[in-house]
Scaffold this motif. Sequence first.
Motif, PDB file in Angstrom:
ATOM      1  N   TYR A   1       0.813  -1.223   0.000  1.00 11.28           N
ATOM      2  CA  TYR A   1       0.000   0.000   0.000  1.00 11.28           C
ATOM      3  C   TYR A   1       0.844   1.270   0.000  1.00 11.28           C
ATOM      4  O   TYR A   1       2.045   1.233   0.253  1.00 11.28           O
ATOM      5  CB  TYR A   1      -0.863   0.051   1.274  1.00 11.28           C
ATOM      6  CG  TYR A   1      -1.832  -1.074   1.420  1.00 11.28           C
ATOM      7  CD1 TYR A   1      -2.987  -1.110   0.657  1.00 11.28           C
ATOM      8  CD2 TYR A   1      -1.595  -2.105   2.316  1.00 11.28           C
ATOM      9  CE1 TYR A   1      -3.900  -2.143   0.789  1.00 11.28           C
ATOM     10  CE2 TYR A   1      -2.502  -3.155   2.459  1.00 11.28           C
ATOM     11  CZ  TYR A   1      -3.656  -3.163   1.687  1.00 11.28           C
ATOM     12  OH  TYR A   1      -4.539  -4.188   1.820  1.00 11.28           O
ATOM     13  N   GLY A   2       0.145   2.416  -0.220  1.00  7.93           N
ATOM     14  CA  GLY A   2       0.721   3.706   0.105  1.00  7.93           C
ATOM     15  C   GLY A   2       0.563   3.901   1.610  1.00  7.93           C
ATOM     16  O   GLY A   2      -0.514   3.637   2.159  1.00  7.93           O
ATOM     17  N   ILE A   3       1.636   4.329   2.287  1.00  6.42           N
ATOM     18  CA  ILE A   3       1.601   4.463   3.757  1.00  6.42           C
ATOM     19  C   ILE A   3       1.808   5.938   4.121  1.00  6.42           C
ATOM     20  O   ILE A   3       2.632   6.626   3.498  1.00  6.42           O
ATOM     21  CB  ILE A   3       2.693   3.587   4.404  1.00  6.42           C
ATOM     22  CG1 ILE A   3       2.496   2.117   4.011  1.00  6.42           C
ATOM     23  CG2 ILE A   3       2.726   3.746   5.929  1.00  6.42           C
ATOM     24  CD1 ILE A   3       1.237   1.458   4.534  1.00  6.42           C
ATOM     25  N   VAL A   4       1.049   6.418   5.115  1.00  6.35           N
ATOM     26  CA  VAL A   4       1.105   7.845   5.456  1.00  6.35           C
ATOM     27  C   VAL A   4       1.689   8.059   6.847  1.00  6.35           C
ATOM     28  O   VAL A   4       1.585   7.202   7.721  1.00  6.35           O
ATOM     29  CB  VAL A   4      -0.295   8.502   5.383  1.00  6.35           C
ATOM     30  CG1 VAL A   4      -0.949   8.212   4.035  1.00  6.35           C
ATOM     31  CG2 VAL A   4      -1.197   8.061   6.527  1.00  6.35           C
ATOM     32  N   ASP A   5       2.279   9.243   6.999  1.00  5.05           N
ATOM     33  CA  ASP A   5       2.868   9.630   8.281  1.00  5.05           C
ATOM     34  C   ASP A   5       2.318  11.002   8.654  1.00  5.05           C
ATOM     35  O   ASP A   5       2.319  11.916   7.820  1.00  5.05           O
ATOM     36  CB  ASP A   5       4.394   9.719   8.100  1.00  5.05           C
ATOM     37  CG  ASP A   5       5.093  10.132   9.377  1.00  5.05           C
ATOM     38  OD1 ASP A   5       4.530   9.891  10.464  1.00  5.05           O
ATOM     39  OD2 ASP A   5       6.198  10.700   9.282  1.00  5.05           O
ATOM     40  N   GLY A   6       1.855  11.150   9.885  1.00  8.25           N
ATOM     41  CA  GLY A   6       1.351  12.460  10.300  1.00  8.25           C
ATOM     42  C   GLY A   6       0.851  12.410  11.719  1.00  8.25           C
ATOM     43  O   GLY A   6       0.997  11.403  12.402  1.00  8.25           O
ATOM     44  N   ARG A   7       0.266  13.533  12.169  1.00  7.53           N
ATOM     45  CA  ARG A   7      -0.338  13.540  13.504  1.00  7.53           C
ATOM     46  C   ARG A   7      -1.515  14.521  13.504  1.00  7.53           C
ATOM     47  O   ARG A   7      -1.546  15.440  12.678  1.00  7.53           O
ATOM     48  CB  ARG A   7       0.699  13.884  14.567  1.00  7.53           C
ATOM     49  CG  ARG A   7       1.248  15.281  14.541  1.00  7.53           C
ATOM     50  CD  ARG A   7       1.932  15.559  15.867  1.00  7.53           C
ATOM     51  NE  ARG A   7       3.194  14.857  15.966  1.00  7.53           N
ATOM     52  CZ  ARG A   7       4.388  15.431  15.817  1.00  7.53           C
ATOM     53  NH1 ARG A   7       4.461  16.719  15.566  1.00  7.53           N
ATOM     54  NH2 ARG A   7       5.490  14.739  15.921  1.00  7.53           N
ATOM     55  N   PRO A   8      -2.479  14.292  14.400  1.00  5.99           N
ATOM     56  CA  PRO A   8      -3.669  15.153  14.399  1.00  5.99           C
ATOM     57  C   PRO A   8      -3.321  16.604  14.743  1.00  5.99           C
ATOM     58  O   PRO A   8      -2.403  16.854  15.531  1.00  5.99           O
ATOM     59  CB  PRO A   8      -4.549  14.550  15.499  1.00  5.99           C
ATOM     60  CG  PRO A   8      -4.020  13.180  15.742  1.00  5.99           C
ATOM     61  CD  PRO A   8      -2.569  13.220  15.397  1.00  5.99           C
TER      62      PRO A   8
END
Length: 292
Positions: A172-179
């Motif tokens: 898959y495409g994997i995402v990195d972040g935070r709210p």
Amino acid sequence: MTITKAVIPAAGMGTRFLPATKSMPKEMLPIIDKPVLQYVVEEAAASGIEDILIVTGRGKRAVEDHFDFNPELEAFLKDNGKTDLIEQVQGIGDQCRVFYIRQKKQLGLGDAIRLAREHVGREPFAVLLGDTIIDPPAGSPPGLRQLLDAYEKKHASVVAVHRVPRPWVSRYGIVDGRPDAGDSENLVRLRRLVEKPKPADAPSELAIAGRYVFTPEIFDCIDHTGRGVGGEIQLTDAMNLLAQQQPMYALAWQAKRYDIGDRVEYAKCFIDFALRRADTGAAVREHLKTIL
Ligand code: G1P
């Protein structure tokens, strides 16, 4: 700005589903009696989309026929007294205005979306992968509607994600972040996106789930995206550029996602839907109990 346009890429070769896909688009595989692509178009229409551009390619003519008028079939059904079926086949193409464009070379998902540039213009728009069925929990809005609601809150591009086991991240495409402060844990401000990373390199287990809402700047980002994983122009790489230029979010939702290009997921989807339907549920449940 209200989003009324959607793009459905449906140009992939479907090699994981050969020999069925030698003469039939994988998007036309049926779940009981309805092709996968019709579920996708119905999700878009139920989410408020009025205009759909389907990106097709060689060997995909069945897609156009499916959303077209078929006078011979309707006459046949009428002559045979099957009027209930006439309504079903008539309504298929009337849910939205449906347009088509062909991708001549298989250059990847990013390239397929780029073909929508002139049709979409300078408006935000949605993308629904044509081989993916999204099945939200009973009582929840359709999958794409949930993303459009997030777009209306943030006025920024949003992608749906779901959590996967770590060994699966390389599919898959994997995402990195935070709210952001004040947002729920489910809405993540994106910092970085990676297409099909190795498990050890993946920044999270949040996988892109086949539904997107984009601001039109995604097209310029695709122009600046070279070939990535598999030698293809990857939409995820273009999204990574977009996330460096403007706010972008991921919505982690509870909906089930069936990737119809995968044989096991197709089988699971077929069984789940067969168990749920009034006309097939009881008999299929009985059969499964017997054989298991
Ligand atoms: C595509 C996208 C990937 C996404 C996946 C979801 O991959 O490139 O980022 O996670 O769809 O279904 P594909 O399945 O075409 O390899």
